[in-house]
Design a protein around this motif. Structure first.
Motif, PDB file in Angstrom:
ATOM      1  N   ARG A 121      17.330 -20.896 -17.490  1.00 38.43           N
ATOM      2  CA  ARG A 121      18.623 -20.874 -16.789  1.00 38.43           C
ATOM      3  C   ARG A 121      18.449 -20.828 -15.272  1.00 38.43           C
ATOM      4  O   ARG A 121      19.416 -20.633 -14.551  1.00 38.43           O
ATOM      5  CB  ARG A 121      19.441 -19.681 -17.276  1.00 38.43           C
ATOM      6  N   GLY A 122      17.213 -21.003 -14.817  1.00 38.77           N
ATOM      7  CA  GLY A 122      16.965 -21.100 -13.388  1.00 38.77           C
ATOM      8  C   GLY A 122      16.153 -19.979 -12.791  1.00 38.77           C
ATOM      9  O   GLY A 122      15.663 -20.090 -11.665  1.00 38.77           O
ATOM     10  N   TRP A 123      15.959 -18.884 -13.539  1.00 42.23           N
ATOM     11  CA  TRP A 123      15.181 -17.745 -13.044  1.00 42.23           C
ATOM     12  C   TRP A 123      13.716 -17.940 -13.435  1.00 42.23           C
ATOM     13  O   TRP A 123      13.161 -17.185 -14.236  1.00 42.23           O
ATOM     14  CB  TRP A 123      15.720 -16.436 -13.599  1.00 42.23           C
ATOM     15  N   ARG A 124      13.084 -18.940 -12.864  1.00 41.05           N
ATOM     16  CA  ARG A 124      11.751 -19.348 -13.300  1.00 41.05           C
ATOM     17  C   ARG A 124      10.667 -18.301 -13.029  1.00 41.05           C
ATOM     18  O   ARG A 124       9.648 -18.273 -13.727  1.00 41.05           O
ATOM     19  CB  ARG A 124      11.365 -20.663 -12.609  1.00 41.05           C
ATOM     20  N   LYS A 125      10.864 -17.460 -12.037  1.00 39.69           N
ATOM     21  CA  LYS A 125       9.851 -16.464 -11.713  1.00 39.69           C
ATOM     22  C   LYS A 125       9.915 -15.224 -12.601  1.00 39.69           C
ATOM     23  O   LYS A 125       8.945 -14.481 -12.703  1.00 39.69           O
ATOM     24  CB  LYS A 125       9.979 -16.047 -10.243  1.00 39.69           C
ATOM     25  N   VAL A 126      11.047 -15.020 -13.260  1.00 42.49           N
ATOM     26  CA  VAL A 126      11.218 -13.815 -14.079  1.00 42.49           C
ATOM     27  C   VAL A 126      10.200 -13.727 -15.220  1.00 42.49           C
ATOM     28  O   VAL A 126       9.620 -12.649 -15.445  1.00 42.49           O
ATOM     29  CB  VAL A 126      12.661 -13.734 -14.625  1.00 42.49           C
ATOM     30  N   PRO A 127       9.917 -14.820 -15.980  1.00 38.30           N
ATOM     31  CA  PRO A 127       8.924 -14.716 -17.055  1.00 38.30           C
ATOM     32  C   PRO A 127       7.503 -14.486 -16.558  1.00 38.30           C
ATOM     33  O   PRO A 127       6.608 -14.238 -17.372  1.00 38.30           O
ATOM     34  CB  PRO A 127       9.029 -16.092 -17.755  1.00 38.30           C
ATOM     35  N   ILE A 128       7.284 -14.573 -15.252  1.00 31.13           N
ATOM     36  CA  ILE A 128       5.958 -14.316 -14.695  1.00 31.13           C
ATOM     37  C   ILE A 128       5.890 -12.928 -14.070  1.00 31.13           C
ATOM     38  O   ILE A 128       4.950 -12.168 -14.323  1.00 31.13           O
ATOM     39  CB  ILE A 128       5.607 -15.394 -13.638  1.00 31.13           C
ATOM     40  N   VAL A 129       6.909 -12.581 -13.290  1.00 33.00           N
ATOM     41  CA  VAL A 129       6.904 -11.307 -12.570  1.00 33.00           C
ATOM     42  C   VAL A 129       7.022 -10.121 -13.527  1.00 33.00           C
ATOM     43  O   VAL A 129       6.298  -9.120 -13.396  1.00 33.00           O
ATOM     44  CB  VAL A 129       8.049 -11.276 -11.539  1.00 33.00           C
ATOM     45  N   THR A 130       7.905 -10.214 -14.510  1.00 34.99           N
ATOM     46  CA  THR A 130       8.115  -9.090 -15.433  1.00 34.99           C
ATOM     47  C   THR A 130       6.856  -8.725 -16.210  1.00 34.99           C
ATOM     48  O   THR A 130       6.497  -7.542 -16.300  1.00 34.99           O
ATOM     49  CB  THR A 130       9.277  -9.399 -16.397  1.00 34.99           C
ATOM     50  N   PRO A 131       6.133  -9.694 -16.802  1.00 34.39           N
ATOM     51  CA  PRO A 131       4.876  -9.327 -17.480  1.00 34.39           C
ATOM     52  C   PRO A 131       3.841  -8.710 -16.546  1.00 34.39           C
ATOM     53  O   PRO A 131       3.061  -7.859 -16.978  1.00 34.39           O
ATOM     54  CB  PRO A 131       4.379 -10.667 -18.030  1.00 34.39           C
ATOM     55  N   LEU A 132       3.826  -9.125 -15.281  1.00 34.36           N
ATOM     56  CA  LEU A 132       2.870  -8.543 -14.342  1.00 34.36           C
ATOM     57  C   LEU A 132       3.133  -7.047 -14.140  1.00 34.36           C
ATOM     58  O   LEU A 132       2.191  -6.268 -13.947  1.00 34.36           O
ATOM     59  CB  LEU A 132       2.925  -9.277 -13.004  1.00 34.36           C
ATOM     60  N   ILE A 133       4.399  -6.648 -14.218  1.00 38.87           N
ATOM     61  CA  ILE A 133       4.721  -5.213 -14.156  1.00 38.87           C
ATOM     62  C   ILE A 133       4.132  -4.496 -15.364  1.00 38.87           C
ATOM     63  O   ILE A 133       3.557  -3.411 -15.255  1.00 38.87           O
ATOM     64  CB  ILE A 133       6.246  -5.009 -14.091  1.00 38.87           C
ATOM     65  N   GLY A 134       4.258  -5.119 -16.549  1.00 45.44           N
ATOM     66  CA  GLY A 134       3.673  -4.540 -17.759  1.00 45.44           C
ATOM     67  C   GLY A 134       2.161  -4.456 -17.686  1.00 45.44           C
ATOM     68  O   GLY A 134       1.550  -3.461 -18.116  1.00 45.44           O
ATOM     69  N   TYR A 135       1.526  -5.495 -17.150  1.00 50.46           N
ATOM     70  CA  TYR A 135       0.070  -5.472 -16.961  1.00 50.46           C
ATOM     71  C   TYR A 135      -0.332  -4.281 -16.087  1.00 50.46           C
ATOM     72  O   TYR A 135      -1.289  -3.553 -16.395  1.00 50.46           O
ATOM     73  CB  TYR A 135      -0.393  -6.770 -16.284  1.00 50.46           C
ATOM     74  N   LEU A 136       0.388  -4.100 -14.986  1.00 48.89           N
ATOM     75  CA  LEU A 136       0.060  -3.021 -14.052  1.00 48.89           C
ATOM     76  C   LEU A 136       0.169  -1.658 -14.730  1.00 48.89           C
ATOM     77  O   LEU A 136      -0.720  -0.799 -14.575  1.00 48.89           O
ATOM     78  CB  LEU A 136       0.995  -3.097 -12.847  1.00 48.89           C
ATOM     79  N   LEU A 137       1.222  -1.441 -15.503  1.00 47.37           N
ATOM     80  CA  LEU A 137       1.398  -0.159 -16.196  1.00 47.37           C
ATOM     81  C   LEU A 137       0.314   0.066 -17.240  1.00 47.37           C
ATOM     82  O   LEU A 137      -0.190   1.187 -17.409  1.00 47.37           O
ATOM     83  CB  LEU A 137       2.780  -0.119 -16.853  1.00 47.37           C
ATOM     84  N   SER A 138      -0.072  -0.993 -17.929  1.00 45.33           N
ATOM     85  CA  SER A 138      -1.120  -0.886 -18.953  1.00 45.33           C
ATOM     86  C   SER A 138      -2.457  -0.504 -18.331  1.00 45.33           C
ATOM     87  O   SER A 138      -3.203   0.323 -18.869  1.00 45.33           O
ATOM     88  CB  SER A 138      -1.227  -2.212 -19.707  1.00 45.33           C
ATOM     89  N   ARG A 139      -2.786  -1.114 -17.189  1.00 49.72           N
ATOM     90  CA  ARG A 139      -4.062  -0.814 -16.528  1.00 49.72           C
ATOM     91  C   ARG A 139      -4.059   0.595 -15.950  1.00 49.72           C
ATOM     92  O   ARG A 139      -5.091   1.280 -15.952  1.00 49.72           O
ATOM     93  CB  ARG A 139      -4.320  -1.837 -15.434  1.00 49.72           C
ATOM     94  N   LEU A 140      -2.917   1.047 -15.482  1.00 49.91           N
ATOM     95  CA  LEU A 140      -2.804   2.429 -15.015  1.00 49.91           C
ATOM     96  C   LEU A 140      -3.036   3.414 -16.167  1.00 49.91           C
ATOM     97  O   LEU A 140      -3.602   4.492 -15.965  1.00 49.91           O
ATOM     98  CB  LEU A 140      -1.423   2.658 -14.397  1.00 49.91           C
ATOM     99  N   THR A 141      -2.618   3.015 -17.361  1.00 55.92           N
ATOM    100  CA  THR A 141      -2.827   3.871 -18.526  1.00 55.92           C
ATOM    101  C   THR A 141      -4.312   4.073 -18.798  1.00 55.92           C
ATOM    102  O   THR A 141      -4.768   5.199 -19.068  1.00 55.92           O
ATOM    103  CB  THR A 141      -2.154   3.257 -19.767  1.00 55.92           C
ATOM    104  N   LEU A 142      -5.094   2.991 -18.742  1.00 57.55           N
ATOM    105  CA  LEU A 142      -6.538   3.125 -18.956  1.00 57.55           C
ATOM    106  C   LEU A 142      -7.169   3.983 -17.865  1.00 57.55           C
ATOM    107  O   LEU A 142      -8.062   4.803 -18.148  1.00 57.55           O
ATOM    108  CB  LEU A 142      -7.197   1.741 -18.987  1.00 57.55           C
TER     109      LEU A 142
END
Length: 441
Positions: A89-110
Motif C-alpha cells: 500500500r506504499g509503506w515499502r520501508k515498513v517490512p524492512i524497518v520493523t524486523p530490524l527492531i526485532g533483530y535488535l531486541l533479540s541480540r540484546l537478549t543474548l
C-alpha cells in the motif's frame, strides 16, 4: 563537487548498505549463539546419565535449536503478512524497518544472557520478539520487493543474484572474524565483545534504514508480459493462454518449498553436527565453517553471470538444486574437517535456485503485488518448517548411534524430488513458446 555529493548520497540511499550491515551483524550473532549453546549444553549434560555424554550433549543442543527454530518460524507468519500488506500500500520501508527492531531486541537478549548468566531458554523469548516483528521472513521479502521495484523484468534475476552476492560477502567477512572476536577476553563473560559488536551493527542498520533508505521504482513495460522464456532475456509478447501463469506459480511454489525443506532442515542440523565428535569445532573453526557456507554466494553469483547467457532460468534452478543435492549427500559421510570443506565445495551453485525462483514469481504479478507474492513464498517456507524442523531433529537424534549423517541423505532425496515441479515449468515454457510462434505466424 555538488554532483559527486549527489552521487554518493544516491548510493547511500539504496538498499545495499542495509543488506551489508544486517548480514555482518547476523553472521557475528550466529557464531556467538552456536558457541553459547555448546557451552551451556555441555555444562548441563556432563553430570551423567545412562547414555553417553556426547549423545546427551547432542540431544540437548538439537532440542534447544528445535524449539528456538520453531518459535522463530511460527511467530512471524501473521506479522509478516500484515507488514507485506502495508508495503504493497506504499509503506515499502515498513517490512524492512520493523524486523530490524526485532533483530535488535533479540541480540540484546543474548547479550543479557551472557552478562547476567541467565538461562539459555531466555533466548526463546528473544526469538519470539524477533518473530513478532516480522523476522527474516518479512525483512527479506521487503528487500526483494524493493529490488524488484528497482529493476526491469529482463535484468531481475541478475539483480537479485547480485543482492545475494552482497549478502553472502558480508556474511563471509562477518563469519571469518566472528570466532576471533568471540575469544577476546572480557571480565563480564566470553562472547560479550562479539555480541556487543553485533548489537551495535543492528542499531546502526536500523537508524540507517529510517533516515537514509529511499524507495525507487523503475518503470517496466515488460512486467505484465509474463514469465521469461529463456536465459537471454526474451520476454513473451502476450500473456500466456489458459491461465497457465497460475499453474506455473503453483509449480514454482512447490519446487521452492521442497528445496527449502531440504536446505533448511539440513542446515539446522549442521550447526549441531559440527559440535559432534570427530569434528567438535571451537569458535574459530565455527566461524570458518560458516564462512565456507557464504563462499557459495560468490560462486553462485559467478555461475549465474556465466551460465545465464546460454541456459534458461529453469535450467539454472535445476543446476543449483543438483549442486546442493550432491554436496549434502557427501556431507553425510564427513568424518574430518577437510571432508566438510570438500562437501561444501560441491555446493558451488546451491544459492542459485531461490533468487531465480523469486525472480520468476515476481514476473507473474504487477508491481503493486510484489510484496504479497514474495511474502507468500516466505510464509509457505515457514509453514513447511513447522513440520520439517521437529521431524529432522527427531530423525537426527534417533540415528546418532548408527548413522548421524542419515539426515543429510534424506535432504539429498528431497532435493531431487524438488526438481520435478521445476522441470514441469520448463516443459510448459517450451510449449508456450511454440504456441506463441504459431500465433505470430
Amino acid at each position: 563537487m555538488s554532483n559527486r555529493c549527489d552521487t554518493v548520497l544516491a548510493v547511500f540511499r539504496q538498499i545495499e548498505p542495509v543488506i551489508i550491515l544486517q548480514q555482518l551483524a547476523s553472521a557475528l550473532f550466529d557464531t556467538a549463539l552456536q558457541m553459547v549453546v555448546k557451552d551451556r549444553c555441555a555444562n548441563a549434560t556432563d553430570t551423567g546419565t545412562d547414555i553417553s555424554t556426547e549423545d546427551s550433549r547432542q540431544k540437548a543442543m538439537s532440542d534447544f535449536y528445535m524449539t528456538y527454530n520453531l518459535i522463530t518460524k511460527l511467530t512471524p507468519i501473521l506479522p509478516a503478512l500484515l507488514l507485506a500488506r502495508l508495503g504493497d500500500r506504499g509503506w515499502r520501508k515498513v517490512p524492512i524497518v520493523t524486523p530490524l527492531i526485532g533483530y535488535l531486541l533479540s541480540r540484546l537478549t543474548l547479550l543479557l544472557v551472557i552478562v547476567l548468566h541467565g538461562p539459555l531458554q531466555a533466548m526463546w523469548a528473544g526469538a519470539a520478539l524477533h518473530g513478532l516483528a516480522g523476522g527474516f521472513c518479512s525483512y527479506w521479502a521487503g528487500v526483494m520487493a524493493l529490488v524488484s521495484l528497482g529493476s526491469t523484468a529482463k535484468d531481475r534475476s541478475k539483480v537479485m543474484m547480485r543482492v545475494e552476492l552482497l549478502y553472502g560477502t558480508a556474511g563471509l567477512v562477518g563469519s571469518l572474524v566472528s570466532g576471533h572476536l568471540f575469544q577476546l577476553y572480557s571480565s563480564i563473560g566470553q562472547g560479550t565483545v562479539l555480541v556487543s559488536v553485533s548489537t551495535l551493527l543492528y542499531l546502526v542498520c536500523l537508524v540507517y534504514s529510517l533516515l537514509l533508505l529511499q524507495v525507487k521504482q523503475v518503470p517496466d513495460k515488460e512486467e505484465s508480459c509474463g514469465l521469461m522464456g529463456n536465459g537471454t532475456g526474451d520476454v513473451p509478447a502476450a500473456p500466456p493462454p489458459g491461465g497457465s501463469n497460475k499453474v506455473n506459480l503453483a509449480l514454482l511454489f512447490a519446487g521452492g518449498v521442497l528445496y527449502d525443506v531440504a536446505v533448511g532442515g539440513a542446515m539446522e542440523i549442521l550447526v549441531t553436527f559440527e559440535m559432534k565428535e570427530p569434528l567438535n569445532w571451537n569458535a574459530t573453526q565455527v566461524g570458518y565453517g560458516n564462512a565456507a557456507g557464504f563462499v557459495i554466494f560468490l560462486t553462485s553469483f559467478l555461475g549465474v553471470m556465466v551460465m545465464s547467457r546460454c541456459v534458461s532460468d529453469v535450467t539454472l534452478i535445476l543446476i543449483g538444486m543438483l549442486s546442493f543435492g550432491f554436496g549434502i549427500y557427501f556431507m553425510a559421510f564427513v568424518t574430518a574437517t577437510y571432508m566438510f570443506y570438500l562437501a561444501r565445495s560441491l555446493m558451488l551453485f546451491a544459492l542459485i535456485p531461490m533468487p531465480t525462483i523469486r525472480s520468476l514469481l515476481s514476473q507473474q504479478v504487477q508491481g503493486s503485488s510484489y510484496g504479497i507474492t514474495l511474502i507468500s513464498l516466505q510464509v509457505a517456507f515457514k509453514v513447511a518448517s513447522l513440520a520439517y524442523t521437529p521431524a529432522y531433529t527427531k530423525i537426527y537424534q534417533s540415528s546418532l548411534d548408527w548413522f548421524p549423517g542419515f539426515i543429510f541423505t534424506l535432504s539429498s532425496v528431497i532435493t531431487v524430488l524438488g526438481t520435478i515441479p521445476i522441470s514441469m515449468v520448463g516443459c510448459r515454457l517450451i510449449q508456450r513458446r511454440r504456441y506463441e510462434r504459431i500465433q505470430g505466424d
